[in-house]
Design an enzyme around this catalytic site. Sequence first.
Site, PDB file in Angstrom:
ATOM      1  N   ASP A  18       0.795  -1.250   0.000  1.00 53.81           N
ATOM      2  CA  ASP A  18       0.000   0.000   0.000  1.00 53.81           C
ATOM      3  C   ASP A  18       0.823   1.294   0.000  1.00 53.81           C
ATOM      4  O   ASP A  18       0.522   2.232   0.764  1.00 53.81           O
ATOM      5  CB  ASP A  18      -0.968   0.009   1.201  1.00 53.81           C
ATOM      6  CG  ASP A  18      -1.952  -1.149   1.178  1.00 53.81           C
ATOM      7  OD1 ASP A  18      -1.824  -2.034   0.303  1.00 53.81           O
ATOM      8  OD2 ASP A  18      -2.847  -1.196   2.040  1.00 53.81           O
ATOM      9  N   ASP A  60      -4.663  -0.691  -1.625  1.00 57.98           N
ATOM     10  CA  ASP A  60      -5.977  -0.516  -1.046  1.00 57.98           C
ATOM     11  C   ASP A  60      -6.818   0.123  -2.158  1.00 57.98           C
ATOM     12  O   ASP A  60      -6.375   1.103  -2.779  1.00 57.98           O
ATOM     13  CB  ASP A  60      -5.812   0.459   0.137  1.00 57.98           C
ATOM     14  CG  ASP A  60      -6.617   0.074   1.355  1.00 57.98           C
ATOM     15  OD1 ASP A  60      -6.920  -1.119   1.533  1.00 57.98           O
ATOM     16  OD2 ASP A  60      -6.931   0.990   2.144  1.00 57.98           O
ATOM     17  N   HIS A  62     -10.618   1.055  -2.570  1.00 58.66           N
ATOM     18  CA  HIS A  62     -11.971   1.042  -2.016  1.00 58.66           C
ATOM     19  C   HIS A  62     -13.013   1.657  -2.952  1.00 58.66           C
ATOM     20  O   HIS A  62     -12.779   2.720  -3.530  1.00 58.66           O
ATOM     21  CB  HIS A  62     -12.003   1.834  -0.707  1.00 58.66           C
ATOM     22  CG  HIS A  62     -11.137   1.267   0.379  1.00 58.66           C
ATOM     23  ND1 HIS A  62     -11.076  -0.079   0.670  1.00 58.66           N
ATOM     24  CD2 HIS A  62     -10.299   1.870   1.263  1.00 58.66           C
ATOM     25  CE1 HIS A  62     -10.246  -0.266   1.684  1.00 58.66           C
ATOM     26  NE2 HIS A  62      -9.745   0.892   2.055  1.00 58.66           N
ATOM     27  N   HIS A  79     -10.537   6.996   1.817  1.00 67.29           N
ATOM     28  CA  HIS A  79      -9.161   6.963   1.293  1.00 67.29           C
ATOM     29  C   HIS A  79      -9.077   5.903   0.198  1.00 67.29           C
ATOM     30  O   HIS A  79      -9.892   4.983   0.158  1.00 67.29           O
ATOM     31  CB  HIS A  79      -8.162   6.639   2.411  1.00 67.29           C
ATOM     32  CG  HIS A  79      -8.404   5.291   3.015  1.00 67.29           C
ATOM     33  ND1 HIS A  79      -9.371   5.062   3.978  1.00 67.29           N
ATOM     34  CD2 HIS A  79      -7.843   4.077   2.762  1.00 67.29           C
ATOM     35  CE1 HIS A  79      -9.382   3.792   4.293  1.00 67.29           C
ATOM     36  NE2 HIS A  79      -8.479   3.152   3.570  1.00 67.29           N
ATOM     37  N   LYS A 104      -6.933  -5.026  -3.093  1.00 61.99           N
ATOM     38  CA  LYS A 104      -7.725  -5.471  -1.925  1.00 61.99           C
ATOM     39  C   LYS A 104      -8.573  -4.313  -1.408  1.00 61.99           C
ATOM     40  O   LYS A 104      -8.327  -3.156  -1.752  1.00 61.99           O
ATOM     41  CB  LYS A 104      -6.784  -5.971  -0.822  1.00 61.99           C
ATOM     42  CG  LYS A 104      -5.881  -4.872  -0.291  1.00 61.99           C
ATOM     43  CD  LYS A 104      -4.938  -5.386   0.749  1.00 61.99           C
ATOM     44  CE  LYS A 104      -4.051  -4.289   1.303  1.00 61.99           C
ATOM     45  NZ  LYS A 104      -4.776  -3.208   1.983  1.00 61.99           N
ATOM     46  N   CYS A 143      -1.983  -2.381   7.713  1.00 66.41           N
ATOM     47  CA  CYS A 143      -1.939  -3.371   6.639  1.00 66.41           C
ATOM     48  C   CYS A 143      -0.628  -4.160   6.593  1.00 66.41           C
ATOM     49  O   CYS A 143      -0.633  -5.329   6.199  1.00 66.41           O
ATOM     50  CB  CYS A 143      -2.241  -2.698   5.305  1.00 66.41           C
ATOM     51  SG  CYS A 143      -3.987  -2.222   5.190  1.00 66.41           S
TER      52      CYS A 143
HETATM   53  C1  VGL Z   1      -4.553   0.985   5.675  1.00 69.35           C
HETATM   54  C2  VGL Z   1      -5.935   2.134   7.099  1.00 69.35           C
HETATM   55  C3  VGL Z   1      -6.993   1.911   6.251  1.00 69.35           C
HETATM   56  C4  VGL Z   1      -3.174   0.487   5.352  1.00 69.35           C
HETATM   57  C5  VGL Z   1      -5.601   0.761   4.820  1.00 69.35           C
HETATM   58  O1  VGL Z   1      -2.862   0.276   4.170  1.00 69.35           O
HETATM   59  O2  VGL Z   1      -2.385   0.304   6.314  1.00 69.35           O
HETATM   60  N1  VGL Z   1      -4.718   1.668   6.806  1.00 69.35           N
HETATM   61  N2  VGL Z   1      -6.811   1.229   5.113  1.00 69.35           N
HETATM   62 ZN    ZN Z   2      -8.265   1.155   3.591  1.00 70.28          ZN
END
Ligand code: VGL
Ligand code: ZN
Length: 188
Positions: A18, A60, A62, A79, A104, A143
Site C-alpha cells: 500500500d 488498497d 476502495h 481513502h 484489496k 496493513c
Molecule cells: C490501511 C488504514 C486503512 C493500510 C488501509 O494500508 O495500512 N490503513 N486502510
Molecule cells: Zn483502507
Amino acid sequence: MPNIRLNMEPDDALIVVDVQNDFCPGGLLPIEDGHKIVPVINRWIEAAVTIGVHVYASRDWHPLGHPSFQDNGGLWPPHCIQDSHGARFHPDLILPASAIVITKGVRFDQDQNSAFDQTGLSFKLKKDGIKRLWVSGLAEDVCVLATVTDGLKDGFEVILISKATKPITIKSGENARRNMRDAGAYIE
Ligand code: VGL
Ligand code: ZN
C-alpha cells in the site's frame, strides 16, 4: 538471540504494501514521513530485480461507500478510492514491469487489511515455490501488520524491513512490531 544477517535469495518474494498517495503526506489518510520509505523500498526493489526475486505490490482500492469509512461505521476517513489520485502508487515508487499488483479492500461487506485476505496471494506464492517474504510499506500498524501475521499463519517465513515501513502512530507501531515479533517475524 544471535544476530543473524539475512540476505534475499531467489526463492524469496518482496512484498510492498500500500505505498499509495493517500497514505503519504498530502493524502487523505497521511502517515507522517510515509513518503520517506519510497527511496528505501526502491533500493530493495532494485536488489530484488537483480537477484530475480519477485515483487508484489498491494494496493488498497476502495469503492465509494466502503465499510471502513467513518460514514459507514468504519474507522477511517475515505481513502484510496478506486481510480482516484490518492489510490495511485506513490509517483516515486519504481515498480518493475514484472511486479504483480494485489488489489484489496473492494468488498462492501468487510475490509481487507492483509494482502493475503481473499486475494489468492498465498496460493500463488506457494505455486511459485516461495518460502520466505520480505515485507515493506504502509501502514506498519495496520496493513503491514495484517500482511505479516497472515503470511506467518500461511506458513511463510517473514522478514519485516523496518527501515521500509512507517506506522500511523508511534505507539501502535511499537505494539505492531512486538506483535509481529511474537508471531515469529524477523525484524530486519
Ligand atoms: C490501511 C488504514 C486503512 C493500510 C488501509 O494500508 O495500512 N490503513 N486502510
Ligand atoms: Zn483502507
